[in-house]
Design an enzyme around this catalytic site. Structure first.
Site, short mmCIF file in Angstrom:
data_model
loop_
_atom_site.label_atom_id
_atom_site.label_comp_id
_atom_site.label_asym_id
_atom_site.label_seq_id
_atom_site.Cartn_x
_atom_site.Cartn_y
_atom_site.Cartn_z
N ARG A 150 51.33 82.63 61.33
CA ARG A 150 52.02 81.91 62.74
C ARG A 150 52.26 80.66 62.46
NH1 ARG A 150 47.75 85.52 64.49
NH2 ARG A 150 48.24 86.99 65.57
N LYS A 174 44.09 83.98 65.93
CA LYS A 174 43.85 83.84 67.22
C LYS A 174 42.42 84.36 67.73
CE LYS A 174 48.45 84.38 69.40
NZ LYS A 174 49.35 85.13 70.31
N HIS A 247 58.91 81.74 64.15
CA HIS A 247 58.38 83.19 64.11
C HIS A 247 59.17 84.08 63.72
CE1 HIS A 247 54.69 84.70 65.86
NE2 HIS A 247 55.32 85.82 66.47
N ARG A 250 58.27 85.14 60.48
CA ARG A 250 56.95 85.96 60.56
C ARG A 250 57.57 87.53 60.81
NH1 ARG A 250 51.52 86.58 62.00
NH2 ARG A 250 50.87 87.75 63.77
N HIS A 273 46.78 91.12 63.82
CA HIS A 273 46.99 91.55 65.10
C HIS A 273 45.66 92.13 65.35
CE1 HIS A 273 51.47 92.12 64.93
NE2 HIS A 273 51.33 90.71 65.28
N TYR A 282 57.66 96.79 65.26
CA TYR A 282 58.31 96.85 64.13
C TYR A 282 58.73 98.22 63.57
CZ TYR A 282 56.89 92.05 63.76
OH TYR A 282 56.41 90.80 64.12
#
Length: 324
Positions: A150, A174, A247, A250, A273, A282
């Site tokens: 990110r 995150k 992004h 990414r 994730h 995806y």
């Protein structure tokens, strides 16, 4: 003005979940908007929350934004129940509006190559990048495309992470979750070139801790500062800078990895994730790859794929070719 329960909730997000200042600001804004809707009577019943969701739709907010605000309210009221401030969660039976799933925009492999070339001294079809920006741009783009970081993770990288012959990066993502990301040789070479340039130009001055420092070398480059660099690289590559954002690299990393044989679980770990459902945006790439496999390897590929694409059926009961 926030009440003490809201303040305690935001403090919990920062302390227990490692929420960033931007996340805390967004949650505070969502709570303030709900408080403004309720007015002086802070009685958050299920009916009033339902009315608030209808009000958001009436204001023309997207389903994605409305769902995010409901998520904030849900977390806040669960916190109140956990802290014994409230006995029930009024959001429990409120359904989030369903956002239309859109596929992420990605660059082609050829476009990524153009960007990386444009970030170098040879430039691209649209011109040559300013010499002072070349090492920064090349290192940043190589890292983004090689690792799927990110932009916030990229800009927070420390110089110390590249000490020695580092083959992997330890990334803090995150929620404070850490993950190991392999570092490609081109990306490592680009970073080492940037560090060598900095040492040559520093002339004894302090380098600061960040790989990509801002004007104040003690702080990282801002997102806005990086956006300007990316826009310059896009113009040199002959691409529209308005359509390009960090992004996308990414997304391109993830899509190209899947196209070349990666599996979703591995990609989930690489992207950081928490839930594989996020990675499943995806899966259209996997479907395309499976179709190509059928086209290349199935003995009846031409007939099967052509009929499948047109919505027909390859084998029909009653035909000589049908299977009993």
């Amino acid at each position: 003005m926030r009440n003490r329960h809201e303040e305690a909730f935001l403090e919990m997000l920062a302390a227990e979940r490692g929420a960033s200042p931007a996340t805390l600001k967004a949650y505070a804004a969502d709570l303030a908007d709900f408080a403004a809707f309720l007015g002086k009577d802070w009685d958050a019943t299920a009916e009033r929350i339902g009315a608030y969701m209808a009000d958001l739709a009436g204001r023309g907010l997207s389903a994605r934004t409305a769902a995010r605000r409901l998520s904030c309210l849900r977390q806040f009221h669960r916190f109140l129940v956990r802290e014994a401030v409230s006995e029930t969660d009024p959001t429990a039976r409120i359904e989030a509006p369903r956002a239309r799933r859109t596929l992420p925009r990605v660059l082609s492999e050829a476009e990524v190559s153009l960007l990386l070339q444009a970030a170098g001294p040879e430039g691209g079809p649209g011109g040559v990048l300013a010499a002072a920006r070349q090492p920064v741009a090349r290192a940043a783009l190589e890292l983004l495309y090689a690792t799927g970081l990110r932009i916030s993770e990229l800009l927070s990288l420390k110089r110390a992470a590249f000490a020695g012959d580092a083959a992997v990066l330890l990334v803090r993502g995150k929620g404070g979750r850490e993950r190991l990301v392999p570092l490609s040789e081109p990306a490592r070479d680009a970073v080492l070139a940037l560090l060598a340039r900095d040492r040559a130009e520093r002339d004894g001055r302090g380098a600061g801790p960040f790989l990509f420092p801002g004007r104040d070398r003690r702080a990282p480059l801002t997102r806005q500062g990086f956006d300007k660099i990316l826009a310059d690289v896009a113009r040199c590559a002959g691409l529209d800078p308005v359509l390009l954002h960090p992004h996308m690299l990414r997304h391109s990393f993830a899509s190209h990895m899947l196209a070349h044989g990666a599996d979703l679980r591995s990609l989930q770990r690489l992207l950081g994730h928490a839930d594989i459902a996020t990675t499943q945006i995806y899966t259209h790439v996997l479907a395309e790859r499976l179709q190509k496999l059928v086209e290349q390897h199935h003995p009846l590929a031409v007939a099967a794929v052509g009929d499948f694409a047109s919505g027909g059926t390859v084998l029909k009961p009653g035909n000589d070719a049908s299977i009993p």
